[in-house]
Design an enzyme around this catalytic site. Structure first.
Site, short mmCIF file in Angstrom:
data_model
loop_
_atom_site.label_atom_id
_atom_site.label_comp_id
_atom_site.label_asym_id
_atom_site.label_seq_id
_atom_site.Cartn_x
_atom_site.Cartn_y
_atom_site.Cartn_z
N THR A 116 0.78 3.82 5.21
CA THR A 116 1.92 3.65 4.33
C THR A 116 1.58 4.11 2.92
O THR A 116 0.48 3.84 2.44
CB THR A 116 2.34 2.16 4.31
OG1 THR A 116 2.73 1.77 5.62
CG2 THR A 116 3.49 1.91 3.34
N GLY A 117 2.53 4.75 2.26
CA GLY A 117 2.32 5.17 0.88
C GLY A 117 2.65 6.63 0.67
O GLY A 117 3.01 7.36 1.61
N GLY B 78 -3.81 6.35 3.24
CA GLY B 78 -4.35 6.52 1.90
C GLY B 78 -5.09 5.27 1.44
O GLY B 78 -5.40 4.37 2.22
N LYS C 127 -6.56 -1.56 -0.77
CA LYS C 127 -5.29 -1.05 -0.29
C LYS C 127 -4.24 -2.15 -0.45
O LYS C 127 -4.57 -3.30 -0.67
CB LYS C 127 -5.38 -0.62 1.18
CG LYS C 127 -6.27 0.60 1.39
CD LYS C 127 -6.44 0.97 2.86
CE LYS C 127 -5.17 1.07 3.64
NZ LYS C 127 -4.19 2.02 3.05
N GLY D 243 -1.10 -1.45 -2.25
CA GLY D 243 -0.16 -1.20 -3.33
C GLY D 243 1.27 -1.13 -2.84
O GLY D 243 2.21 -1.48 -3.55
N GLU E 5 -1.72 -2.64 8.01
CA GLU E 5 -2.68 -1.54 7.89
C GLU E 5 -4.03 -1.95 8.47
O GLU E 5 -4.66 -1.16 9.19
CB GLU E 5 -2.81 -1.13 6.43
CG GLU E 5 -1.58 -0.41 5.89
CD GLU E 5 -1.59 -0.17 4.39
OE1 GLU E 5 -0.77 0.63 3.93
OE2 GLU E 5 -2.42 -0.79 3.70
N LYS F 145 -8.68 8.33 -7.05
CA LYS F 145 -8.94 7.07 -6.35
C LYS F 145 -10.43 6.75 -6.23
O LYS F 145 -10.80 5.67 -5.77
CB LYS F 145 -8.34 7.12 -4.93
CG LYS F 145 -6.90 7.59 -4.87
CD LYS F 145 -5.94 6.68 -5.62
CE LYS F 145 -4.50 7.11 -5.41
NZ LYS F 145 -3.55 6.29 -6.18
#
Length: 222
Positions: free
Chosen positions: A28-29, A86, A98, A100, A107, A125
């Site tokens: 996701t992201g 990501g 992770k 955010g 996840e 990152k």
């Protein structure tokens, strides 16, 4: 090269890790979204996907890519061949933070069900020590003040994410001000707090491979 261009490059590079005919996990992201767009070009070569969030599932279906629940997928295969997602930060040990986007619990579950975790990021990152990005903790609502107090006791500045509910129906507490030198220990300690579903430290489910977009191209960190 812009940040978005670097993200696009690593998203496209991640296609090389997609095992033909297999079931894969998708994160996701913003970078994961670019991977989904790239995955659409080879969607007929995979058996299906497991999404780490409802938002991801919707984007996959929008491209005509089959989406299964993890329970459905694991009735057909022993494991997912790869999980591609990501991160908000990664350190020299390939530990991550992770969450955010608020999908940290799902996840972690999808990563745990996968043979390999390929993390796709841009060079912003990369950090020497995790913690500059606020650490998300998914919390059952009745434990809000308990977890806030414990986060303060370890030197953090916690704040409930306003107007946000996870796909699991819980709240997110974001903790600023941490310096995470022992990612595994912090992940374990926070997860032992009653009411914590999980936290955004990915040390148990750290990345196997990191594809990092740089102005000079994609760097592979193994």
């Amino acid at each position: 090269m812009t940040q978005d261009e670097m993200k696009k490059k690593v998203a496209e590079a991640a296609l090389a890790y997609v095992v033909e005919g297999s079931m894969i996990g998708v994160g996701t992201g913003s970078t994961a979204n670019m991977f989904i767009d790239a995955l659409a070009t080879i969607k007929d070569k995979i058996q299906g996907t497991v999404a780490s969030s409802e938002v991801t599932a919707e984007r996959l279906r929008g491209h005509g890519i089959p989406v299964l629940s993890l329970n459905e997928a694991l009735k057909q295969v022993d494991s997912l061949s790869v999980y591609i997602d990501g991160a908000d930060e990664f350190d020299p040990k390939k530990c991550l933070t992770k969450g955010g986007g608020g999908a940290l619990t799902r996840e972690k579950i999808v990563a745990a069900a996968s043979d390999q975790f390929v993390c796709i990021v841009d060079s912003s990152k990369q950090v020497d020590c995790l913690g500059a990005f606020p650490l998300p903790i998914e919390v059952i609502p009745m434990a809000e003040n308990l977890v806030m107090g414990i986060a303060k006791s370890v030197g953090g500045e916690p704040k409930v994410r306003t107007g946000f509910t996870t796909d699991n129906g819980n709240i997110i507490i974001d903790v600023k001000g941490l310096e995470i030198h022992d990612a595994l220990a912090l992940e374990n300690d926070l997860n032992e707090v009653p009411g914590v579903v999980t936290n955004g430290v990915f040390a148990h489910q750290c990345a196997d491979v990191i594809l990092m977009g740089t102005p000079d191209g994609v760097q592979i960190i193994e």
